[in-house]
Design a protein around this motif. Sequence first.
Motif, PDB file in Angstrom:
ATOM      1  N   PRO A  10       0.752  -1.278   0.037  1.00  0.00           N
ATOM      2  CA  PRO A  10      -0.139  -0.030   0.138  1.00  0.00           C
ATOM      3  C   PRO A  10       0.954   1.186   0.044  1.00  0.00           C
ATOM      4  CG  PRO A  10       0.103  -0.978   2.274  1.00  0.00           C
ATOM      5  CD  PRO A  10       0.769  -1.969   1.189  1.00  0.00           C
ATOM      6  N   SER A  11       0.127   2.576  -0.250  1.00  0.00           N
ATOM      7  CA  SER A  11       0.959   3.560  -0.206  1.00  0.00           C
ATOM      8  C   SER A  11       1.688   3.890   0.952  1.00  0.00           C
ATOM      9  CB  SER A  11      -0.174   4.890  -0.265  1.00  0.00           C
ATOM     10  OG  SER A  11      -1.001   4.531  -1.329  1.00  0.00           O
ATOM     11  N   GLY A  12       2.898   4.383   0.985  1.00  0.00           N
ATOM     12  CA  GLY A  12       3.520   4.890   2.116  1.00  0.00           C
ATOM     13  C   GLY A  12       4.403   3.697   2.881  1.00  0.00           C
ATOM     14  N   GLU A 149      -0.535   4.302  10.344  1.00  0.00           N
ATOM     15  CA  GLU A 149      -0.024   5.714  11.109  1.00  0.00           C
ATOM     16  C   GLU A 149       1.444   5.589  10.654  1.00  0.00           C
ATOM     17  OE1 GLU A 149      -2.026   3.219  12.570  1.00  0.00           O
ATOM     18  OE2 GLU A 149      -3.542   4.756  12.920  1.00  0.00           O
ATOM     19  N   ALA A 150       2.022   4.770  10.604  1.00  0.00           N
ATOM     20  CA  ALA A 150       3.366   4.842  10.167  1.00  0.00           C
ATOM     21  C   ALA A 150       3.438   5.276   8.724  1.00  0.00           C
ATOM     22  CB  ALA A 150       4.119   3.519  10.310  1.00  0.00           C
ATOM     23  N   ARG A 151       2.603   4.887   7.910  1.00  0.00           N
ATOM     24  CA  ARG A 151       2.767   5.229   6.409  1.00  0.00           C
ATOM     25  C   ARG A 151       2.308   6.467   6.223  1.00  0.00           C
ATOM     26  NH1 ARG A 151      -0.968   2.682   3.394  1.00  0.00           N
ATOM     27  NH2 ARG A 151      -2.159   1.612   4.983  1.00  0.00           N
ATOM     28  N   ALA A 152       1.214   7.140   6.929  1.00  0.00           N
ATOM     29  CA  ALA A 152       0.782   8.575   6.919  1.00  0.00           C
ATOM     30  C   ALA A 152       2.037   9.402   7.343  1.00  0.00           C
ATOM     31  CB  ALA A 152      -0.506   8.748   7.885  1.00  0.00           C
ATOM     32  N   MET A 153       2.673   8.865   8.466  1.00  0.00           N
ATOM     33  CA  MET A 153       3.670   9.978   8.669  1.00  0.00           C
ATOM     34  C   MET A 153       4.730  10.009   7.860  1.00  0.00           C
ATOM     35  SD  MET A 153       4.090   9.221  12.907  1.00  0.00           S
ATOM     36  CE  MET A 153       5.957   9.185  12.887  1.00  0.00           C
ATOM     37  N   ARG A 154       5.186   9.003   7.422  1.00  0.00           N
ATOM     38  CA  ARG A 154       6.133   8.945   6.008  1.00  0.00           C
ATOM     39  C   ARG A 154       5.730   9.866   5.012  1.00  0.00           C
ATOM     40  NH1 ARG A 154       7.141   2.544   6.252  1.00  0.00           N
ATOM     41  NH2 ARG A 154       8.030   2.079   8.146  1.00  0.00           N
ATOM     42  N   GLU A 158       7.614  13.381   3.728  1.00  0.00           N
ATOM     43  CA  GLU A 158       8.032  13.490   2.369  1.00  0.00           C
ATOM     44  C   GLU A 158       7.502  14.542   1.746  1.00  0.00           C
ATOM     45  OE1 GLU A 158       7.657   9.665   0.289  1.00  0.00           O
ATOM     46  OE2 GLU A 158       7.185  10.308  -1.361  1.00  0.00           O
ATOM     47  N   GLU A 159       6.013  14.765   1.695  1.00  0.00           N
ATOM     48  CA  GLU A 159       5.388  15.861   0.987  1.00  0.00           C
ATOM     49  C   GLU A 159       5.912  17.103   1.620  1.00  0.00           C
ATOM     50  OE1 GLU A 159       0.903  13.807  -0.039  1.00  0.00           O
ATOM     51  OE2 GLU A 159       1.105  15.744   1.275  1.00  0.00           O
ATOM     52  N   VAL A 160       6.170  17.566   2.837  1.00  0.00           N
ATOM     53  CA  VAL A 160       6.480  18.677   3.352  1.00  0.00           C
ATOM     54  C   VAL A 160       8.063  18.880   2.973  1.00  0.00           C
ATOM     55  CG1 VAL A 160       7.291  19.996   5.458  1.00  0.00           C
ATOM     56  CG2 VAL A 160       5.088  18.754   5.398  1.00  0.00           C
ATOM     57  N   ALA A 169      -0.960  15.174   9.349  1.00  0.00           N
ATOM     58  CA  ALA A 169      -0.858  13.696   9.181  1.00  0.00           C
ATOM     59  C   ALA A 169      -2.230  13.457   9.115  1.00  0.00           C
ATOM     60  CB  ALA A 169      -0.314  13.410  10.242  1.00  0.00           C
ATOM     61  N   GLU A 170      -3.316  13.731   9.551  1.00  0.00           N
ATOM     62  CA  GLU A 170      -4.700  13.129   9.468  1.00  0.00           C
ATOM     63  C   GLU A 170      -5.306  13.167   8.137  1.00  0.00           C
ATOM     64  OE1 GLU A 170      -6.861  11.261  11.437  1.00  0.00           O
ATOM     65  OE2 GLU A 170      -4.951  11.126  12.555  1.00  0.00           O
ATOM     66  N   ALA A 171      -5.020  14.432   7.427  1.00  0.00           N
ATOM     67  CA  ALA A 171      -5.537  14.439   6.042  1.00  0.00           C
ATOM     68  C   ALA A 171      -4.744  13.447   5.378  1.00  0.00           C
ATOM     69  CB  ALA A 171      -5.213  15.887   5.629  1.00  0.00           C
ATOM     70  N   VAL A 172      -3.354  13.226   5.376  1.00  0.00           N
ATOM     71  CA  VAL A 172      -2.498  12.477   4.515  1.00  0.00           C
ATOM     72  C   VAL A 172      -3.115  10.841   4.864  1.00  0.00           C
ATOM     73  CG1 VAL A 172      -0.280  11.354   4.020  1.00  0.00           C
ATOM     74  CG2 VAL A 172      -0.684  14.044   4.760  1.00  0.00           C
ATOM     75  N   LYS A 173      -3.361  10.791   6.067  1.00  0.00           N
ATOM     76  CA  LYS A 173      -3.967   9.421   6.477  1.00  0.00           C
ATOM     77  C   LYS A 173      -5.127   9.228   5.688  1.00  0.00           C
ATOM     78  CE  LYS A 173      -5.144   6.553  10.197  1.00  0.00           C
ATOM     79  NZ  LYS A 173      -5.266   6.587  11.743  1.00  0.00           N
ATOM     80  N   ALA A 174      -6.131  10.076   5.679  1.00  0.00           N
ATOM     81  CA  ALA A 174      -7.369   9.865   5.109  1.00  0.00           C
ATOM     82  C   ALA A 174      -7.263   9.675   3.586  1.00  0.00           C
ATOM     83  CB  ALA A 174      -8.295  11.125   5.327  1.00  0.00           C
ATOM     84  N   SER A 175      -6.313  10.338   2.945  1.00  0.00           N
ATOM     85  CA  SER A 175      -6.262  10.279   1.415  1.00  0.00           C
ATOM     86  C   SER A 175      -5.646   9.044   1.072  1.00  0.00           C
ATOM     87  CB  SER A 175      -5.589  11.145   1.109  1.00  0.00           C
ATOM     88  OG  SER A 175      -4.336  10.982   0.125  1.00  0.00           O
ATOM     89  N   LEU A 176      -4.736   8.624   1.874  1.00  0.00           N
ATOM     90  CA  LEU A 176      -3.827   7.120   1.757  1.00  0.00           C
ATOM     91  C   LEU A 176      -5.094   6.026   2.029  1.00  0.00           C
ATOM     92  CD1 LEU A 176      -0.430   7.197   3.268  1.00  0.00           C
ATOM     93  CD2 LEU A 176      -2.125   5.443   4.187  1.00  0.00           C
ATOM     94  N   LEU A 177      -5.881   6.129   3.018  1.00  0.00           N
ATOM     95  CA  LEU A 177      -6.732   4.809   3.219  1.00  0.00           C
ATOM     96  C   LEU A 177      -7.769   4.777   2.119  1.00  0.00           C
ATOM     97  CD1 LEU A 177      -7.100   5.062   7.213  1.00  0.00           C
ATOM     98  CD2 LEU A 177      -5.713   3.534   5.670  1.00  0.00           C
ATOM     99  N   ALA A 178      -8.188   6.033   1.755  1.00  0.00           N
ATOM    100  CA  ALA A 178      -9.137   6.049   0.507  1.00  0.00           C
ATOM    101  C   ALA A 178      -8.719   5.490  -0.471  1.00  0.00           C
ATOM    102  CB  ALA A 178      -9.618   7.527   0.248  1.00  0.00           C
ATOM    103  N   ARG A 179      -7.305   5.535  -1.012  1.00  0.00           N
ATOM    104  CA  ARG A 179      -6.732   5.202  -2.198  1.00  0.00           C
ATOM    105  C   ARG A 179      -6.316   3.631  -2.084  1.00  0.00           C
ATOM    106  NH1 ARG A 179      -1.301   7.729  -3.232  1.00  0.00           N
ATOM    107  NH2 ARG A 179      -1.845   8.997  -1.279  1.00  0.00           N
ATOM    108  N   ASP A 180      -6.031   3.176  -0.709  1.00  0.00           N
ATOM    109  CA  ASP A 180      -5.706   1.846  -0.359  1.00  0.00           C
ATOM    110  C   ASP A 180      -7.248   0.893  -0.454  1.00  0.00           C
ATOM    111  OD1 ASP A 180      -3.217   2.241   0.049  1.00  0.00           O
ATOM    112  OD2 ASP A 180      -3.611   1.915   2.423  1.00  0.00           O
TER     113      ASP A 180
END
Length: 223
Positions: A10-12, A149-154, A158-160, A169-180
């Motif tokens: 998965p992503s991240g 959590e680890a994937r979203a933090m990474r 990286e984006e920053v 991190a919450e927004a990144v996690k939500a987008s990553l889980l939606a894609r997964d």
Amino acid sequence: MARVIAIDGPSGAGKSSVSRLVGGRLGFLHVDSGALYRIMTWQCLEHGVDTSSEQAVAACARGVEVECRPEDGHIAYYVGGEPPGNRIRTPEINAHASPVATVKEVRDIVTALLRSMTRFGDLVVEGRDITTAVFPDSPARFYLTASAEARAMRRQKEEVEKGIANQSAEAVKASLLARDAIDSTRRHAPLRKADGALEIDSSDMTLDQVVETVLASLPKEWL
Ligand code: DC
């Protein structure tokens, strides 16, 4: 025949960093298959294509010419003579890439491109369906994962660092889980651990440890 190391997850999960380092150690070219789906997505958006229309996405994808060149240990992509760079790494592309990647015609185009890259030599290919659909017969197949959590933090770091976005991190996690969710439930070549692939959970591992685990699991004659 070219040798292929296939890495899905998965992503991240750390696929890009691991693939780059493993490729560097062995002299295998790193291939980022996700970038090809991102290029297709970017071109759809550039041409005003509604990414929820499979037909429109397929028609657009048929017209995209991606030039692939081995460069500095990886396969570089050019569209209209230019590298897409961070234009394919924006939150907007993140949001549209999974729907575009569900379209069978897009998958067929990208799969054919990936298989043709063995003409450049030995490869480390990362993605979502490399171990299951693109190179299912490779003797070196890995499923790399980590906690959400680890994937979203990474990904957020990286984006920053790359100046791509400044999301929480919450927004990144939500987008990553939606894609997964889309990637693992789609009809064609969904993300899943292939039978016979070695699963590595990198949540509590350093990058070096993951790289060493991959190297230690390769056919001995490849080292
Ligand atoms: O790995 P990435 O985030 O750059 O991938 C972008 C999108 O492409 C993501 O939604 C998953 C999809 N993808 C895919 O369906 N198959 C692959 N082999 C690689 C990526």
